[in-house]
Scaffold this motif. Structure first.
Motif, PDB file in Angstrom:
ATOM      1  N   GLU A   1       6.145   2.650  -0.631  1.00 43.56           N
ATOM      2  CA  GLU A   1       5.202   1.577  -0.416  1.00 43.56           C
ATOM      3  C   GLU A   1       5.436   0.988   0.981  1.00 43.56           C
ATOM      4  OE1 GLU A   1       2.675   0.427  -2.491  1.00 43.56           O
ATOM      5  OE2 GLU A   1       3.167   2.284  -3.570  1.00 43.56           O
ATOM      6  N   VAL A   2       4.362   0.657   1.687  1.00 44.10           N
ATOM      7  CA  VAL A   2       4.505   0.116   3.041  1.00 44.10           C
ATOM      8  C   VAL A   2       3.860  -1.263   3.119  1.00 44.10           C
ATOM      9  CG1 VAL A   2       4.594   2.399   4.091  1.00 44.10           C
ATOM     10  CG2 VAL A   2       2.392   1.250   3.863  1.00 44.10           C
ATOM     11  N   ASN A   3       4.445  -2.087   3.974  1.00 46.99           N
ATOM     12  CA  ASN A   3       3.979  -3.471   4.094  1.00 46.99           C
ATOM     13  C   ASN A   3       3.220  -3.749   5.383  1.00 46.99           C
ATOM     14  OD1 ASN A   3       5.307  -4.144   1.674  1.00 46.99           O
ATOM     15  ND2 ASN A   3       7.246  -4.422   2.766  1.00 46.99           N
TER      16      ASN A   3
ATOM     17  N   ALA B   1      12.777   0.023   8.135  1.00 46.27           N
ATOM     18  CA  ALA B   1      11.542   0.806   8.183  1.00 46.27           C
ATOM     19  C   ALA B   1      11.498   1.796   7.033  1.00 46.27           C
ATOM     20  CB  ALA B   1      11.435   1.536   9.520  1.00 46.27           C
ATOM     21  N   ALA B   2      10.386   1.834   6.326  1.00 44.00           N
ATOM     22  CA  ALA B   2      10.215   2.768   5.219  1.00 44.00           C
ATOM     23  C   ALA B   2       9.632   4.089   5.683  1.00 44.00           C
ATOM     24  CB  ALA B   2       9.310   2.153   4.159  1.00 44.00           C
ATOM     25  N   VAL B   3       8.908   4.039   6.799  1.00 47.52           N
ATOM     26  CA  VAL B   3       8.246   5.231   7.343  1.00 47.52           C
ATOM     27  C   VAL B   3       8.417   5.218   8.858  1.00 47.52           C
ATOM     28  CG1 VAL B   3       6.077   6.510   7.590  1.00 47.52           C
ATOM     29  CG2 VAL B   3       6.492   5.156   5.515  1.00 47.52           C
ATOM     30  N   VAL B   4       8.615   6.395   9.428  1.00 49.67           N
ATOM     31  CA  VAL B   4       8.597   6.537  10.882  1.00 49.67           C
ATOM     32  C   VAL B   4       7.560   7.582  11.246  1.00 49.67           C
ATOM     33  CG1 VAL B   4       9.860   7.226  12.953  1.00 49.67           C
ATOM     34  CG2 VAL B   4      10.998   5.853  11.194  1.00 49.67           C
ATOM     35  N   VAL B   5       6.636   7.198  12.107  1.00 52.00           N
ATOM     36  CA  VAL B   5       5.648   8.124  12.656  1.00 52.00           C
ATOM     37  C   VAL B   5       6.057   8.391  14.097  1.00 52.00           C
ATOM     38  CG1 VAL B   5       3.217   8.473  13.248  1.00 52.00           C
ATOM     39  CG2 VAL B   5       3.829   7.212  11.165  1.00 52.00           C
ATOM     40  N   THR B   6       6.212   9.646  14.478  1.00 49.43           N
ATOM     41  CA  THR B   6       6.721   9.976  15.799  1.00 49.43           C
ATOM     42  C   THR B   6       5.895  11.069  16.467  1.00 49.43           C
ATOM     43  OG1 THR B   6       8.625  10.892  16.996  1.00 49.43           O
ATOM     44  CG2 THR B   6       8.368  11.559  14.702  1.00 49.43           C
ATOM     45  N   ASP B   7       5.865  11.019  17.802  1.00 44.61           N
ATOM     46  CA  ASP B   7       5.202  12.080  18.564  1.00 44.61           C
ATOM     47  C   ASP B   7       6.234  13.035  19.170  1.00 44.61           C
ATOM     48  OD1 ASP B   7       6.270  10.456  20.549  1.00 44.61           O
ATOM     49  OD2 ASP B   7       4.349   9.859  21.395  1.00 44.61           O
ATOM     50  N   SER B   8       7.451  13.008  18.620  1.00 45.81           N
ATOM     51  CA  SER B   8       8.528  13.897  19.076  1.00 45.81           C
ATOM     52  C   SER B   8       8.965  14.800  17.929  1.00 45.81           C
ATOM     53  CB  SER B   8       9.723  13.081  19.569  1.00 45.81           C
ATOM     54  OG  SER B   8      10.878  13.876  19.687  1.00 45.81           O
TER      55      SER B   8
ATOM     56  N   MET C   1       0.846  -1.191   0.000  1.00 50.92           N
ATOM     57  CA  MET C   1       0.000   0.000   0.000  1.00 50.92           C
ATOM     58  C   MET C   1       0.882   1.242   0.000  1.00 50.92           C
ATOM     59  SD  MET C   1      -2.945   1.165   2.738  1.00 50.92           S
ATOM     60  CE  MET C   1      -4.084  -0.107   2.203  1.00 50.92           C
ATOM     61  N   ASN C   2       0.476   2.257  -0.762  1.00 50.95           N
ATOM     62  CA  ASN C   2       1.247   3.489  -0.829  1.00 50.95           C
ATOM     63  C   ASN C   2       1.054   4.313   0.441  1.00 50.95           C
ATOM     64  OD1 ASN C   2       1.463   6.581  -1.740  1.00 50.95           O
ATOM     65  ND2 ASN C   2       2.790   5.309  -3.024  1.00 50.95           N
ATOM     66  N   TRP C   3       2.137   4.900   0.922  1.00 50.06           N
ATOM     67  CA  TRP C   3       2.094   5.685   2.150  1.00 50.06           C
ATOM     68  C   TRP C   3       1.118   6.848   2.031  1.00 50.06           C
ATOM     69  CZ3 TRP C   3       2.187   6.014   6.967  1.00 50.06           C
ATOM     70  CH2 TRP C   3       2.481   7.178   7.672  1.00 50.06           C
ATOM     71  N   GLU C   4       1.007   7.438   0.870  1.00 51.79           N
ATOM     72  CA  GLU C   4       0.079   8.563   0.693  1.00 51.79           C
ATOM     73  C   GLU C   4      -1.359   8.119   0.942  1.00 51.79           C
ATOM     74  OE1 GLU C   4       1.051  11.671   0.273  1.00 51.79           O
ATOM     75  OE2 GLU C   4       3.103  10.922   0.381  1.00 51.79           O
ATOM     76  N   THR C   5      -1.687   6.900   0.551  1.00 50.89           N
ATOM     77  CA  THR C   5      -3.036   6.381   0.782  1.00 50.89           C
ATOM     78  C   THR C   5      -3.279   6.180   2.271  1.00 50.89           C
ATOM     79  OG1 THR C   5      -2.966   5.240  -1.349  1.00 50.89           O
ATOM     80  CG2 THR C   5      -4.624   4.509   0.236  1.00 50.89           C
ATOM     81  N   VAL C   6      -2.280   5.642   2.961  1.00 50.45           N
ATOM     82  CA  VAL C   6      -2.396   5.438   4.402  1.00 50.45           C
ATOM     83  C   VAL C   6      -2.614   6.760   5.116  1.00 50.45           C
ATOM     84  CG1 VAL C   6      -1.182   4.642   6.471  1.00 50.45           C
ATOM     85  CG2 VAL C   6      -0.973   3.355   4.325  1.00 50.45           C
TER      86      VAL C   6
END
Length: 502
Positions: free
Chosen positions: A21-23, A60-67, A1-6
């Motif tokens: 793309e993310v898995n 990791a292709a993407v990192v989501v962070t709260d920092s 799935m494409n990160w933009e869609t997520v």
């Protein structure tokens, strides 16, 4: 799935980096695979942002962070990795996981139960009722996780959102249409259930527990209320509330603001009149019957479950099953075939004439209920011998209260270690012992739990009941420096076998 869609479903403050793309989705850097999204969030025990470099190193292709600091560093040092800055890490974990997994939560009708006691049994009973009419279910709870016919180990009562949604997705793959979950106060407060659309919510009761975390009963209650408000999702369609509980009226009032409320109970302790009632109750060892009176009619309920507490559990599950479209007759038929839940008044077979029971009771209220039931079953001639301990790193104020509860109802108390965790076992025992001593009941202190179980059983005579309380279904004991295998049922069975062979 494409990160933009997520990202369409992610409430991000900022986003940067390439389109990738993310898995999959992970919050534990050790489980990250190539192409995964790593959600780095601040937790109660650790900060996931400390492990961003490890996650990137593992692909990791993407990192989501709260920092914000971690986000800026990612954009500077890892130009090939997409990044997102969010305000709430756990909410982001739920939103990203739901999108990547194809929103399995939207394909299941979810029933959730919260309360201090009774969650596990009520969830098991409801799932059994739903399965009895041919529905494929997912169950997530303290003892086990069920995905259709598959049984898995449950590491937590209520797991993190990504783990829950993976179970839901596996359930959808095998044709599940229903999900049943226990929702703990910790999970509700921490928003581990963010975005889950609950159709039917159940409240069993509220008694003192977890004050080491919540601080006060008012805050503990407020955490439970969140289930009936909706945690990042809509409020439940139907709220099922125990009106016999001290907090039942307040919960009914809170739930009525958003949901259709169905109340249940046996009597009107607080001047309220439950719509769904258990009447003409007959209790025996391994046998319970009562009339279930509802606005839809009355049906006789029979079950192999033991005790008044299970009448309440059956009432809660029956209300939820009715709300999920079962008939009274289907519910009564399912109740008659229900099996006892592991570690909940689980008897250990023997030929010595002694009733040995393993139960998860680990709060004052649960211990009182357990001992009261045992006293009723033992009659005038049998004695009640209670083995119990208190958990370490938990609410210390309940320890003397539990000791008092054990002493007031038992003929003999054997005080032992439970899961001491980082605390010294004897320090915990001493705090509980103060409560036992107030009652004047005979008490034996045996720190070693195996030895304590043996002491209690060897002290019993035919007709006596030995209660082994606190750990129930658990298969390990958590010590300061190790987690070791331990099963109350197996230990008791071994003691009984040796006595039988003597």
């Amino acid at each position: 799935m494409n990160w933009e869609t997520v990202c369409a479903g992610l409430r991000a403050i900022e986003r940067g980096g390439p389109s990738v793309e993310v898995n999959g989705v992970e919050y534990d850097s050790r489980r990250v695979g190539r192409g995964d999204v790593f959600v780095a969030m601040r937790g109660e025990a650790t900060d996931g942002n400390r492990y961003i470099e490890a996650a990137v190193a593992q692909g990791a292709a993407v990192v989501v962070t709260d920092s914000r600091e971690a986000y800026a560093k990612l954009l500077r040092e890892h130009v090939g990795v997409a990044a997102a800055l969010v305000e709430h890490g756990r909410r982001a974990l739920a939103e990203v996981s739901a999108a990547v997994l194809g929103h399995p939560e939207r394909k299941l009708a979810l029933s959730a139960v919260t309360g201090t006691n009774g969650k596990t049994t009520t969830a098991f009973l409801l799932e059994a009722m739903l399965r009895s009419v041919g529905r494929t279910c997912v169950l997530i709870g303290t003892i086990e996780t069920h995905v259709g016919a598959e049984v898995r180990v449950s590491p937590h009562t209520t797991p993190e959102a990504s783990d829950t949604l993976r179970v839901f997705a596996d359930g959808v793959k095998v044709g599940a249409t229903e999900a049943v979950m226990e929702m703990s106060s910790h999970a509700l407060e921490q928003e581990r259930v963010w975005g889950l659309p609950v159709d039917v919510a159940m409240f069993t009761n509220l008694t003192q527990d977890h004050l080491d975390y919540h601080g006060t009963m008012e805050k503990y209650f407020a955490a439970k209320v969140r289930l009936f408000e909706g945690v990042g999702g809509p409020p439940p369609r139907v709220a099922v509330v125990n009106l016999d509980d001290e907090y039942g009226g307040a919960m009914e009032k809170s739930a009525a603001a958003c949901s259709e409320v169905w109340t249940y109970g046996l009597k009107s302790n607080y001047g309220w009149n439950p719509e769904f009632r258990g009447e003409n109750i007959m209790l025996g060892a391994g046998e319970t019957s009562f009339d279930l009176k509802t606005p839809m009619g009355t049906v006789e309920m029979r079950s192999s479950l033991t005790g008044r507490v299970n009448v309440y559990n059956l009432l809660a599950a029956s209300c939820a099953a009715l709300a999920r479209g079962l008939s009274l007759e289907q519910i009564a038929d399912a109740a008659d075939k229900l099996r006892p839940v592991p570690g909940r008044f689980e008897t250990v077979a023997n030929e010595l004439g002694i009733t040995v029971v393993v139960d998860y009771a680990h709060t004052e209220d649960a211990l009182r209920n357990l001992i009261s039931l045992a006293r009723e079953l033992a009659g005038e001639r049998g004695r009640v011998i209670t083995v119990f301990g208190c958990g370490g790193d938990r609410d210390r104020t309940k320890r003397p209260r539990m000791g008092r509860a054990a002493g007031e109802g038992s003929d003999l108390v054997v005080l032992t270690s439970d899961n001491p965790r980082s605390e010294e076992p004897m320090a915990i025992i001493d705090e509980a012992l103060a409560g036992v001593r107030e009652t004047g009941t005979d008490c034996v202190v045996e720190e070693d739990r195996t030895g304590a179980i043996g002491t209690a059983i060897r002290a019993a005579q035919p007709g006596d009941i030995v209660l082994i309380a606190g750990k129930g279904h658990e298969k390990v004991q958590v010590l300061k420096d190790a987690t070791v295998p331990f099963d109350d049922v197996s230990v008791a069975a071994n003691v009984l076998k040796r006595l039988d062979q003597a």
